[in-house]
Design a protein around this motif. Structure first.
Motif, mmCIF file in Angstrom:
data_model
loop_
_atom_site.group_PDB
_atom_site.id
_atom_site.type_symbol
_atom_site.label_atom_id
_atom_site.label_comp_id
_atom_site.label_asym_id
_atom_site.label_seq_id
_atom_site.Cartn_x
_atom_site.Cartn_y
_atom_site.Cartn_z
ATOM 1 N N TYR A 141 0.842 -1.185 0.000
ATOM 2 C CA TYR A 141 0.000 0.000 0.000
ATOM 3 C C TYR A 141 0.878 1.236 0.000
ATOM 4 O O TYR A 141 1.946 1.253 0.610
ATOM 5 C CB TYR A 141 -0.891 0.042 1.253
ATOM 6 N N LEU A 142 0.400 2.263 -0.654
ATOM 7 C CA LEU A 142 1.039 3.563 -0.610
ATOM 8 C C LEU A 142 0.205 4.417 0.324
ATOM 9 O O LEU A 142 -1.012 4.538 0.149
ATOM 10 C CB LEU A 142 1.045 4.161 -2.019
ATOM 11 N N VAL A 143 0.818 4.974 1.356
ATOM 12 C CA VAL A 143 0.111 5.719 2.390
ATOM 13 C C VAL A 143 0.573 7.166 2.342
ATOM 14 O O VAL A 143 1.772 7.436 2.255
ATOM 15 C CB VAL A 143 0.402 5.116 3.779
ATOM 16 N N GLY A 144 -0.378 8.087 2.352
ATOM 17 C CA GLY A 144 -0.029 9.505 2.319
ATOM 18 C C GLY A 144 -1.208 10.356 2.709
ATOM 19 O O GLY A 144 -2.212 9.856 3.228
ATOM 20 N N PRO A 145 -1.112 11.651 2.423
ATOM 21 C CA PRO A 145 -2.204 12.562 2.787
ATOM 22 C C PRO A 145 -3.512 12.135 2.125
ATOM 23 O O PRO A 145 -3.539 11.784 0.943
ATOM 24 C CB PRO A 145 -1.741 13.915 2.235
ATOM 25 N N SER A 146 -4.599 12.146 2.871
ATOM 26 C CA SER A 146 -5.881 11.645 2.359
ATOM 27 C C SER A 146 -6.436 12.499 1.230
ATOM 28 O O SER A 146 -7.195 12.027 0.412
ATOM 29 C CB SER A 146 -6.894 11.555 3.491
ATOM 30 N N LYS A 147 -6.072 13.751 1.145
ATOM 31 C CA LYS A 147 -6.586 14.619 0.095
ATOM 32 C C LYS A 147 -5.695 14.627 -1.146
ATOM 33 O O LYS A 147 -5.950 15.355 -2.095
ATOM 34 C CB LYS A 147 -6.759 16.033 0.626
#
Length: 168
Positions: A141-147
């Motif tokens: 998974y790539l995880v980062g800012p939700s927006k």
């Protein structure tokens, strides 16, 4: 042709073979556009009144037509760059120093946070034995800012998946 620049792309060159390249049909000419590595374009090439369009072509390899058209009297060649695609940014994670072999199904290892393109504070979440919903394969998974708006390709060894994220 001699090298030229167009739309800020340096070292472009047209290779024109009036009698065709080695694989051409008799009396057909060949026409190719070449350029620097890591440049992809949509382009249109004209030979007199006939035009051909190429999409998302890597110019280092040279793209065009070995059998462009019969060519008894060819007068002019024109090149139009329709779109330039930016070089994709690539970030890699060397897993040789990570103790992922001890992970059970559902356990993950996290990369350090990194920035890529205009995204900041991105992290890779890697489940070597798969997350709890996987079927006997790893999960990533790539995880980062939700927006964040992002699309690209993520891969492990030679296996890749395309992804796209639009905020809800």
């Amino acid at each position: 042709s001699q090298e030229f620049s167009l739309m800020a792309i340096p070292r472009l060159r047209v290779d024109f073979y009036p009698r065709g390249a080695a694989t051409s049909e008799d009396d057909h000419c060949s026409l190719f556009l070449r350029g620097p590595p890591n440049v992809r374009v949509d382009a249109r090439l004209w030979l007199d009144e006939k035009k051909g369009t190429m999409r998302a072509c890597s110019l280092a390899e040279g793209h065009g037509w070995p059998d462009f058209m019969p060519c008894a009297t060819c007068k002019t060649i024109h090149v139009e760059i329709l779109q330039v695609f930016p070089d994709p940014e690539v970030w890699g994670w060397d897993l040789s120093s990570v103790a992922w072999q001890q992970c059970e199904k559902g356990q993950c290892v996290l990369s350090a946070k990194f920035d890529v393109s205009d995204l900041e504070e991105i992290q890779v979440k890697f489940f070597p034995r798969g997350d709890l919903d996987s079927r006997d394969c790893c999960s990533i998974y790539l995880v980062g800012p939700s927006k964040a708006v992002a699309s690209g390709r993520i891969w492990v060894d030679e296996v890749f998946r395309e992804f796209s994220h639009q905020p809800v």
